[in-house]
Design a protein around this motif. Structure first.
Motif, PDB file in Angstrom:
ATOM      1  N   PRO A  10       0.792  -1.222   0.000  1.00 12.38           N
ATOM      2  CA  PRO A  10       0.000   0.000   0.000  1.00 12.38           C
ATOM      3  C   PRO A  10       0.830   1.282   0.000  1.00 12.38           C
ATOM      4  CG  PRO A  10      -0.136  -1.103   2.122  1.00 12.38           C
ATOM      5  CD  PRO A  10       0.523  -2.057   1.181  1.00 12.38           C
ATOM      6  N   LEU A  12       2.750   2.485  -2.035  1.00 16.32           N
ATOM      7  CA  LEU A  12       4.011   2.517  -2.780  1.00 16.32           C
ATOM      8  C   LEU A  12       3.771   2.842  -4.257  1.00 16.32           C
ATOM      9  CD1 LEU A  12       5.698  -0.331  -0.798  1.00 16.32           C
ATOM     10  CD2 LEU A  12       6.394   2.065  -0.832  1.00 16.32           C
ATOM     11  N   ARG A  18       5.053  10.817  -2.897  1.00 14.01           N
ATOM     12  CA  ARG A  18       4.731  10.580  -1.489  1.00 14.01           C
ATOM     13  C   ARG A  18       5.945  10.928  -0.616  1.00 14.01           C
ATOM     14  NH1 ARG A  18       4.637   4.563   1.274  1.00 14.01           N
ATOM     15  NH2 ARG A  18       3.908   5.252   3.306  1.00 14.01           N
ATOM     16  N   TYR A  23      11.012   9.027   0.964  1.00 11.58           N
ATOM     17  CA  TYR A  23      11.004   7.945  -0.027  1.00 11.58           C
ATOM     18  C   TYR A  23      11.648   8.315  -1.363  1.00 11.58           C
ATOM     19  CZ  TYR A  23       7.740   5.921   3.322  1.00 11.58           C
ATOM     20  OH  TYR A  23       7.169   5.420   4.464  1.00 11.58           O
ATOM     21  N   ASN A  72       8.094  -5.371  -0.597  1.00 13.54           N
ATOM     22  CA  ASN A  72       7.970  -4.258   0.332  1.00 13.54           C
ATOM     23  C   ASN A  72       6.475  -4.149   0.604  1.00 13.54           C
ATOM     24  OD1 ASN A  72       7.774  -1.902   1.747  1.00 13.54           O
ATOM     25  ND2 ASN A  72       9.050  -0.693   0.349  1.00 13.54           N
ATOM     26  N   GLY A  74       4.958  -2.391   2.666  1.00 11.04           N
ATOM     27  CA  GLY A  74       4.516  -1.113   3.228  1.00 11.04           C
ATOM     28  C   GLY A  74       4.027  -1.309   4.655  1.00 11.04           C
ATOM     29  N   ALA A  75       2.935  -0.654   4.998  1.00 14.27           N
ATOM     30  CA  ALA A  75       2.437  -0.700   6.384  1.00 14.27           C
ATOM     31  C   ALA A  75       1.957  -2.097   6.784  1.00 14.27           C
ATOM     32  CB  ALA A  75       1.317   0.319   6.558  1.00 14.27           C
ATOM     33  N   HIS A  78       3.853  -4.350   9.246  1.00 13.09           N
ATOM     34  CA  HIS A  78       3.746  -4.225  10.699  1.00 13.09           C
ATOM     35  C   HIS A  78       2.450  -4.801  11.253  1.00 13.09           C
ATOM     36  CE1 HIS A  78       6.953  -1.556   9.577  1.00 13.09           C
ATOM     37  NE2 HIS A  78       6.133  -0.694   9.014  1.00 13.09           N
ATOM     38  N   HIS A  98      12.718  -2.379   2.739  1.00  8.31           N
ATOM     39  CA  HIS A  98      12.098  -1.105   3.122  1.00  8.31           C
ATOM     40  C   HIS A  98      12.992   0.023   2.651  1.00  8.31           C
ATOM     41  CE1 HIS A  98       8.951  -2.981   5.297  1.00  8.31           C
ATOM     42  NE2 HIS A  98       9.833  -3.777   5.861  1.00  8.31           N
ATOM     43  N   ILE A  99      12.363   0.986   2.009  1.00  8.74           N
ATOM     44  CA  ILE A  99      13.112   2.110   1.449  1.00  8.74           C
ATOM     45  C   ILE A  99      13.697   2.962   2.578  1.00  8.74           C
ATOM     46  CG2 ILE A  99      12.845   4.231   0.080  1.00  8.74           C
ATOM     47  CD1 ILE A  99      10.455   2.659  -1.332  1.00  8.74           C
ATOM     48  N   SER A 100      12.860   3.233   3.574  1.00  3.55           N
ATOM     49  CA  SER A 100      13.317   4.061   4.695  1.00  3.55           C
ATOM     50  C   SER A 100      13.895   3.169   5.792  1.00  3.55           C
ATOM     51  CB  SER A 100      12.136   4.871   5.251  1.00  3.55           C
ATOM     52  OG  SER A 100      11.164   3.999   5.814  1.00  3.55           O
ATOM     53  N   VAL A 102      13.264   1.939   8.873  1.00  5.26           N
ATOM     54  CA  VAL A 102      12.104   1.841   9.767  1.00  5.26           C
ATOM     55  C   VAL A 102      12.521   1.891  11.242  1.00  5.26           C
ATOM     56  CG1 VAL A 102      10.476   0.711   8.190  1.00  5.26           C
ATOM     57  CG2 VAL A 102      12.147  -0.684   9.405  1.00  5.26           C
ATOM     58  N   ARG A 105      12.488   5.337  12.774  1.00  2.00           N
ATOM     59  CA  ARG A 105      11.184   6.020  12.709  1.00  2.00           C
ATOM     60  C   ARG A 105      10.320   5.614  13.919  1.00  2.00           C
ATOM     61  NH1 ARG A 105       8.910   5.400   6.785  1.00  2.00           N
ATOM     62  NH2 ARG A 105       7.569   7.083   7.550  1.00  2.00           N
ATOM     63  N   ARG A 109       6.836   0.980  13.615  1.00  2.00           N
ATOM     64  CA  ARG A 109       7.484   0.471  12.388  1.00  2.00           C
ATOM     65  C   ARG A 109       8.644  -0.471  12.709  1.00  2.00           C
ATOM     66  NH1 ARG A 109       5.176   3.829   8.373  1.00  2.00           N
ATOM     67  NH2 ARG A 109       4.724   5.872   9.219  1.00  2.00           N
TER      68      ARG A 109
HETATM   69  C1  DQA Z   1       8.046   1.311   4.078  1.00  2.00           C
HETATM   70  C2  DQA Z   1       8.058   1.528   5.603  1.00  2.00           C
HETATM   71  C3  DQA Z   1       6.676   1.294   6.189  1.00  2.00           C
HETATM   72  O1  DQA Z   1       6.693   1.510   7.587  1.00  2.00           O
HETATM   73  C4  DQA Z   1       5.676   2.241   5.570  1.00  2.00           C
HETATM   74  O2  DQA Z   1       4.378   1.974   6.068  1.00  2.00           O
HETATM   75  C5  DQA Z   1       5.704   2.217   4.084  1.00  2.00           C
HETATM   76  C6  DQA Z   1       6.992   2.156   3.411  1.00  2.00           C
HETATM   77  C7  DQA Z   1       9.406   1.633   3.451  1.00  2.00           C
HETATM   78  O3  DQA Z   1       9.639   1.195   2.325  1.00  2.00           O
HETATM   79  O4  DQA Z   1      10.208   2.342   4.039  1.00  2.00           O
HETATM   80  O5  DQA Z   1       4.668   2.323   3.426  1.00  2.00           O
HETATM   81  O6  DQA Z   1       7.768  -0.058   3.827  1.00  2.00           O
END
Ligand code: DQA
Length: 139
Positions: A10, A12, A18, A23, A72, A74-75, A78, A98-100, A102, A105, A109
């Motif tokens: 989700p 992405l 975004r 990102y 990936n 996304g949310a 978690h 994961h791009i970031s 986590v 953060r 996450r």
């Molecule tokens: C993410 C990290 C997740 O916590 C977040 O909900 C995302 C992107 C990342 O790629 O850093 O949607 O998966």
């Protein structure tokens, strides 16, 4: 030729617009073209969905056929026991990206339901993480 699916969860689909400070400013479609050029010896396919069940269905579809999956979620990373179960159910090796970073953060996450059932995880290295995951699956 090894066949690998990249599956994004989700929000992405919004990469490029975004929260670019987190990102980056590249769309995944543009990055995917770059990956295809970088890995001419891999047959790559890309799937994105904002829906948990569609991600489960895609993992089931490709996980018995292909040589690997890069995900990936996304949310859903978690929250989703269903995606973790789908990963456990298929023989293909799965790498979580994961791009970031986590871990730098919010605490919600920091936990991944997927990490324990994945072959490995790449976190916080930007889109480059997908490339590193493909390199790992290639070897
Ligand atoms: C993410 C990290 C997740 O916590 C977040 O909900 C995302 C992107 C990342 O790629 O850093 O949607 O998966």
């Amino acid at each position: 030729m090894k066949k690998i699916a990249i599956i994004n969860g989700p929000n992405l689909n919004l990469l490029g617009k975004r929260e670019p400070h987190i990102y980056g400013s590249q769309t995944f479609e543009a990055y995917f073209k770059q990956l295809q050029a970088d890995f001419p010896k891999l047959s790559l396919q890309y799937f994105q969905s904002n829906m948990e069940g569609e991600l489960v269905t895609k993992i089931q579809e490709v996980g018995f056929e292909l040589d690997g999956i890069v995900i990936n979620a996304g949310a859903y990373t978690h929250t989703s026991i269903a995606i973790a179960d789908a990963i456990s159910a298929v023989p293909a090796p799965v790498i979580e990206v994961h791009i970031s970073n986590v871990y730098a953060r919010e605490t919600f996450r920091h936990h991944s339901y997927l990490a324990p059932v994945c072959k490995g995880c790449i976190v916080g290295l930007g889109l480059e993480g997908y490339k590193l995951a493909l390199m790992a699956l290639l070897n």
